[in-house]
Design a protein around this motif. Sequence first.
Motif, PDB file in Angstrom:
ATOM      1  N   LYS A 190     -57.228 -41.818  20.625  1.00 22.50           N
ATOM      2  CA  LYS A 190     -56.179 -42.528  19.895  1.00 22.50           C
ATOM      3  C   LYS A 190     -56.457 -42.632  18.407  1.00 22.50           C
ATOM      4  N   PHE A 191     -57.646 -42.186  17.963  1.00 18.07           N
ATOM      5  CA  PHE A 191     -58.019 -42.330  16.558  1.00 18.07           C
ATOM      6  C   PHE A 191     -57.683 -41.084  15.745  1.00 18.07           C
ATOM      7  N   ASP A 192     -57.268 -41.305  14.498  1.00 15.74           N
ATOM      8  CA  ASP A 192     -56.955 -40.197  13.610  1.00 15.74           C
ATOM      9  C   ASP A 192     -58.223 -39.567  13.037  1.00 15.74           C
ATOM     10  N   PHE A 193     -59.274 -40.357  12.924  1.00  9.36           N
ATOM     11  CA  PHE A 193     -60.513 -39.856  12.328  1.00  9.36           C
ATOM     12  C   PHE A 193     -61.668 -40.730  12.799  1.00  9.36           C
ATOM     13  N   VAL A 194     -62.769 -40.087  13.166  1.00  6.00           N
ATOM     14  CA  VAL A 194     -63.956 -40.806  13.617  1.00  6.00           C
ATOM     15  C   VAL A 194     -65.138 -40.440  12.725  1.00  6.00           C
ATOM     16  N   PHE A 195     -65.738 -41.461  12.123  1.00  5.85           N
ATOM     17  CA  PHE A 195     -66.963 -41.277  11.358  1.00  5.85           C
ATOM     18  C   PHE A 195     -68.148 -41.381  12.314  1.00  5.85           C
ATOM     19  N   ILE A 196     -69.125 -40.516  12.130  1.00  4.15           N
ATOM     20  CA  ILE A 196     -70.304 -40.502  12.996  1.00  4.15           C
ATOM     21  C   ILE A 196     -71.548 -40.693  12.145  1.00  4.15           C
ATOM     22  N   ASN A 197     -72.447 -41.534  12.604  1.00  2.12           N
ATOM     23  CA  ASN A 197     -73.751 -41.622  11.964  1.00  2.12           C
ATOM     24  C   ASN A 197     -74.533 -40.368  12.360  1.00  2.12           C
ATOM     25  N   GLY A 198     -74.618 -39.434  11.421  1.00  4.69           N
ATOM     26  CA  GLY A 198     -75.251 -38.149  11.714  1.00  4.69           C
ATOM     27  C   GLY A 198     -76.753 -38.221  11.881  1.00  4.69           C
ATOM     28  N   ASN A 199     -77.350 -39.378  11.610  1.00  4.15           N
ATOM     29  CA  ASN A 199     -78.770 -39.548  11.889  1.00  4.15           C
ATOM     30  C   ASN A 199     -79.035 -39.607  13.384  1.00  4.15           C
ATOM     31  N   HIS A 200     -77.964 -39.874  14.160  1.00  6.14           N
ATOM     32  CA  HIS A 200     -78.128 -40.044  15.603  1.00  6.14           C
ATOM     33  C   HIS A 200     -77.317 -39.047  16.430  1.00  6.14           C
ATOM     34  N   TYR A 201     -76.141 -38.677  15.946  1.00  7.57           N
ATOM     35  CA  TYR A 201     -75.275 -37.788  16.724  1.00  7.57           C
ATOM     36  C   TYR A 201     -74.735 -36.673  15.831  1.00  7.57           C
ATOM     37  N   GLN A 202     -74.545 -35.517  16.413  1.00 10.05           N
ATOM     38  CA  GLN A 202     -74.092 -34.355  15.650  1.00 10.05           C
ATOM     39  C   GLN A 202     -72.572 -34.262  15.651  1.00 10.05           C
ATOM     40  N   GLY A 203     -71.991 -34.161  14.468  1.00  7.57           N
ATOM     41  CA  GLY A 203     -70.549 -34.010  14.348  1.00  7.57           C
ATOM     42  C   GLY A 203     -70.167 -32.577  14.022  1.00  7.57           C
ATOM     43  N   THR A 204     -68.953 -32.207  14.364  1.00 13.19           N
ATOM     44  CA  THR A 204     -68.482 -30.845  14.110  1.00 13.19           C
ATOM     45  C   THR A 204     -68.393 -30.552  12.616  1.00 13.19           C
TER      46      THR A 204
END
Length: 377
Positions: A95-109
């Motif tokens: 349902k979200f338009d954009f998700v920020f990820i803490n890249g210190n813990h999880y890998q984002g595309t």
Amino acid sequence: MAKHKKHTNLEKRNNDNFAPNEIAILGANCGVISDLVHKVSKKFSNYKLAYFDASHAKDVEQISLSEYFFHHEGNLQITTSENVNKFQQRLDFAKFDFVFINGNHYQGTKQILILDEAKEASVLKRLDQLDNIQFVVKLKSETEYFDFLEEKYPQIKNLNCYTIDAVDAISNHINSLIQEKIASVKGLVLIGGKSTRMGTDKSELNYFGKSQKKYVKILLENQNLETFYSVKNQSDKSFEIADEFYNLGPFGGICSAFQKDPNSAWFVLATDVPFVNEEVIQLLLKHRNPSKVATAIKGKNKDFPEPLITIYEPKAYAILLQYLAQGYSCPRKMLINSDVEIVEIDDSFIRNINTPEEFEVAKSEISSTSLRGRMTK
């Protein structure tokens, strides 16, 4: 000999790792990342945003009970024993338009790389995660690019680079990333109904010198929407979508359209509302809100939105299926209980024509005079 396929070849939602649209921020300590996310998010009140991070608690009690705390203002706090699972996260983040990820813990595309001299070793450790850097942020303007970055990514200095305090510029860049993934709209004309009260196929009725299904398809195509007929039975015609969700009426037609293309929004229009004209179509498109589940027409004197004069966003598909799993196949019920953009209009534009008597009256009105009314949002 054709290769055996173990699974049905379904069209998939164009997801990133954990969400339809995400970006990982790495290269600084978690506090800097969190602070940047919250500053940027204040610029985007018109979007639905989320932040995906890991708990930094040293000691975590093993729990056997998942707890959900709802505040009367709408806030929700969850404590659960569930592990990260990309398939579950994609449902949670749909349902979200954009998700920020803490890249210190999880890998984002996609990634935002923060250059911090104190975190050079950390960036080197995660070098393989930096495969789609969108732009660079410097904690200090004088910070140099690390040698190993230039060696692996010779073009890195060609990327946009901002200082950490350039929140407006960073927000504008992120806004462009959100806009890039806003779904295009396709048209869906519902013609698979039983037309029991009319006694004949309502989509074949002639109000404007041609069958109503052709008229409605032209209405949508005139707005540059690739448009399909939703039909009950299997068809080889490229402009028809056969119902794959049997005996669910319009609900099944909408879900079948999303099954065919889950990455487009669908402008759904019935054929029994002949007073819907080009102006109504343009009004709905003008006020389309892609951050909502849907944008729906509602009569000013009506209590509920019209589910068959509605633009359904890709995020609506998962919600529709969740309602189906609970035994509900009414698209209006989903709209009433979801975050929907409502466009109000004079009731006369959305009159349903369901009987031969109503058809004769409507055809006479259309033939003799133009419908006048004021449409307001």
